[in-house]
Scaffold this active site. Sequence first.
Site, mmCIF file in Angstrom:
data_model
loop_
_atom_site.group_PDB
_atom_site.id
_atom_site.type_symbol
_atom_site.label_atom_id
_atom_site.label_comp_id
_atom_site.label_asym_id
_atom_site.label_seq_id
_atom_site.Cartn_x
_atom_site.Cartn_y
_atom_site.Cartn_z
ATOM 1 N N HIS A 1 0.824 -1.210 0.000
ATOM 2 C CA HIS A 1 0.000 0.000 0.000
ATOM 3 C C HIS A 1 0.857 1.259 0.000
ATOM 4 O O HIS A 1 0.450 2.282 -0.524
ATOM 5 C CB HIS A 1 -0.960 -0.019 1.185
ATOM 6 C CG HIS A 1 -2.077 -0.982 0.977
ATOM 7 N ND1 HIS A 1 -2.157 -2.175 1.640
ATOM 8 C CD2 HIS A 1 -3.122 -0.953 0.121
ATOM 9 C CE1 HIS A 1 -3.215 -2.832 1.214
ATOM 10 N NE2 HIS A 1 -3.818 -2.120 0.296
ATOM 11 N N GLU B 1 -11.015 -10.489 -4.647
ATOM 12 C CA GLU B 1 -9.597 -10.499 -4.280
ATOM 13 C C GLU B 1 -9.247 -11.679 -3.381
ATOM 14 O O GLU B 1 -8.113 -11.836 -2.948
ATOM 15 C CB GLU B 1 -9.175 -9.167 -3.644
ATOM 16 C CG GLU B 1 -10.109 -8.630 -2.596
ATOM 17 C CD GLU B 1 -9.752 -7.209 -2.153
ATOM 18 O OE1 GLU B 1 -8.695 -6.691 -2.523
ATOM 19 O OE2 GLU B 1 -10.545 -6.626 -1.395
ATOM 20 N N ASP C 1 -4.397 -8.056 -4.114
ATOM 21 C CA ASP C 1 -4.642 -9.049 -3.076
ATOM 22 C C ASP C 1 -4.912 -10.423 -3.663
ATOM 23 O O ASP C 1 -4.485 -11.430 -3.103
ATOM 24 C CB ASP C 1 -5.825 -8.621 -2.196
ATOM 25 C CG ASP C 1 -5.372 -7.669 -1.106
ATOM 26 O OD1 ASP C 1 -4.349 -7.961 -0.474
ATOM 27 O OD2 ASP C 1 -6.027 -6.641 -0.905
ATOM 28 N N CYS D 1 -9.095 -3.256 -10.726
ATOM 29 C CA CYS D 1 -8.535 -2.045 -10.115
ATOM 30 C C CYS D 1 -7.227 -2.295 -9.382
ATOM 31 O O CYS D 1 -6.762 -1.453 -8.641
ATOM 32 C CB CYS D 1 -9.556 -1.393 -9.191
ATOM 33 S SG CYS D 1 -10.158 -2.498 -7.898
HETATM 34 C C1 PEP Z 1 -6.355 -4.897 -4.715
HETATM 35 O O1 PEP Z 1 -6.217 -5.670 -3.761
HETATM 36 O O2 PEP Z 1 -6.029 -5.179 -5.881
HETATM 37 C C2 PEP Z 1 -6.943 -3.555 -4.506
HETATM 38 C C3 PEP Z 1 -7.236 -2.772 -5.514
HETATM 39 O O3 PEP Z 1 -7.143 -3.149 -3.223
HETATM 40 P P1 PEP Z 1 -5.987 -2.628 -2.242
HETATM 41 O O4 PEP Z 1 -4.735 -2.481 -3.064
HETATM 42 O O5 PEP Z 1 -6.461 -1.341 -1.673
HETATM 43 O O6 PEP Z 1 -5.907 -3.735 -1.237
HETATM 44 MG MG MG Z 2 -7.206 -5.264 -1.888
#
Ligand code: PEP
Ligand code: MG
Length: 576
Positions: free
Chosen positions: A194, A437, A461, A508
């Site tokens: 993150h 995910e 994820d 995403c």
């Molecule tokens: C992901 O897991 O791909 C996602 C978009 O969520 P985050 O990166 O915020 O966990």
């Molecule tokens: Mg995620």
Amino acid sequence: MRELLPGTSASRGMALGRARLVQPSRYLVDTRPLGEDEVDAEIEKLHRALATARQELHELRGKLHGALAREVNEFIDAHSLLLDDQELLRGLDDLVRIGHYRAGAALKKQRDRLAKVFEAMDDPYLRSRKEDVDQVIGRVISALQRQTSREERKLAARVGEILIADTIAPADMAHLAGNGLLGVVTSSGSAYSHSAILARSLDLPMLVGTRDALSTIHDDDLILLDAERAETIVHPTAQDLARYRAWQREAAQEGRRLATLANAPTRTRDGLDIHLFANAEMPADLAMARARGADGVGLYRTEFLFLKHKGLPSEDEQFIAYRDLVLGMGGLPVTIRTLDLGADKADAAGLALRGEDNPALGVRGVRLSLRYPAVFTTQIRAILRAACYGPVRVLVPMVTQPDELIAVRTLFKLARQELKRENVDLPEKLPLGAMIEVPAAALNVRALLEHSDFLAIGTNDLAQYVLAADRGNDGLENIYNPLQPALLRLIAYVIAAGRRAGKPVSLCGEIGGDVNFTALLLALGLCEFSMHPSQILHVRDRLAALDRAELRRHAPRLLRAYTHEQVEELLAGIGG
Ligand code: PEP
Ligand code: MG
């Protein structure tokens, strides 16, 4: 003398600046014994930290209202009681005065002693109080570190610096970015963490996995962070600096070329329209998304609102943030993801991180939200109120099975009824979608589609869970590779299931905005991409050069591959 340190690029760009080191020892407790003349000052420091912790709890309580207050006050009471426990306090003072422990070491010693006492208890409730001890002592230690961390103060006072650290937490990154930081080099960490996502969002060049960074670089060394070539140059030469200036010129030129694409349609070479959405965290992302012609916001990560906040943001605070987001997109659809705390997204509100052995497999995302229905309902009410200002969709993170979506729908229904009684305007409809995910969610996606209006594949994820490889662990790069056939098969399966159900599927995760994956994702059937807005023009540019029908023909071969190396070879062969 010039030295070159290789790393992995987590956020592109270059930066020239002075090194500012954050040694991991900062997070460790100082165990050197105190001198007799230092005892009084140390006691004072300890008491100040205790007072800060008490004040924080007091402020937290002041911010909570209604059902939320009833739910959270219980733990605040328990924590306040512990902070005033005479035995604990006397023990701490004695450790400093008599044992000549430093404040941090005394707190750790008391924590260990109390933890043992609680662990030995038969009653499971009392045993679970160990977590409270951890959290309270953790709060005091963090208050203590805020007082004593000279590095932090030095950092805040300077601009034009590049941070060199072992790893960096997203909350620290957000804080430091506000202090004029130019870039980040970490010795561990991964491009899918993150913090890395945040760095891209902040347009901050970042290299991870630069193993020797902390042992080779010294404070104030001049360094050239080159996240284009994935290397850090210590004491750059005149030649390096010339390359840096050339990059600056090229970046400006490329920026101007791409800018001409801002108002162009997003279309493949063979004429298929593709939707590009923005992943947004902060107001600047919205401006960028609009300027680059995004079709809306595909992922608004609400946890950043909680991470930068001390305590929990109130319903009104959340409402204002969501409403401004909706208004900021001027009528384009906005996808608000409900709270996704836990794992590497530790929270300032103290909801998550209850000493779980495996936080990534623990109570995170929707699991956490459903554990705190009052906190969740506050967010739901804020979203419902904001949804009167423009088209909003709600996205639920970390869904594993249908009952979670059913529970979320029920909470939305109850919140609607509550707001109606309060005569608050309500949106007519509010599409609800699941993030895919968790592998179980992908494999059982047909069941989730029964309860979802749309899906969003979170490959960051999903890759971590399919491959059983921590997305933040740099030692697993050969495994955590988004080209892994197992991951591609799941992505293709989910996209196909969504199409059959007539429901939109977007992606995403970070690969959505990486032009190296655009051809692959088109081949797998993806028509909706969501990415950091800085990537929109790059992806639009790439899409215009790709023939979707031709790529689709290669999908079966890609999906039959045995290894990520084979996928890579196949992609190279088809111009991906
Ligand atoms: C992901 O897991 O791909 C996602 C978009 O969520 P985050 O990166 O915020 O966990
Ligand atoms: Mg995620």
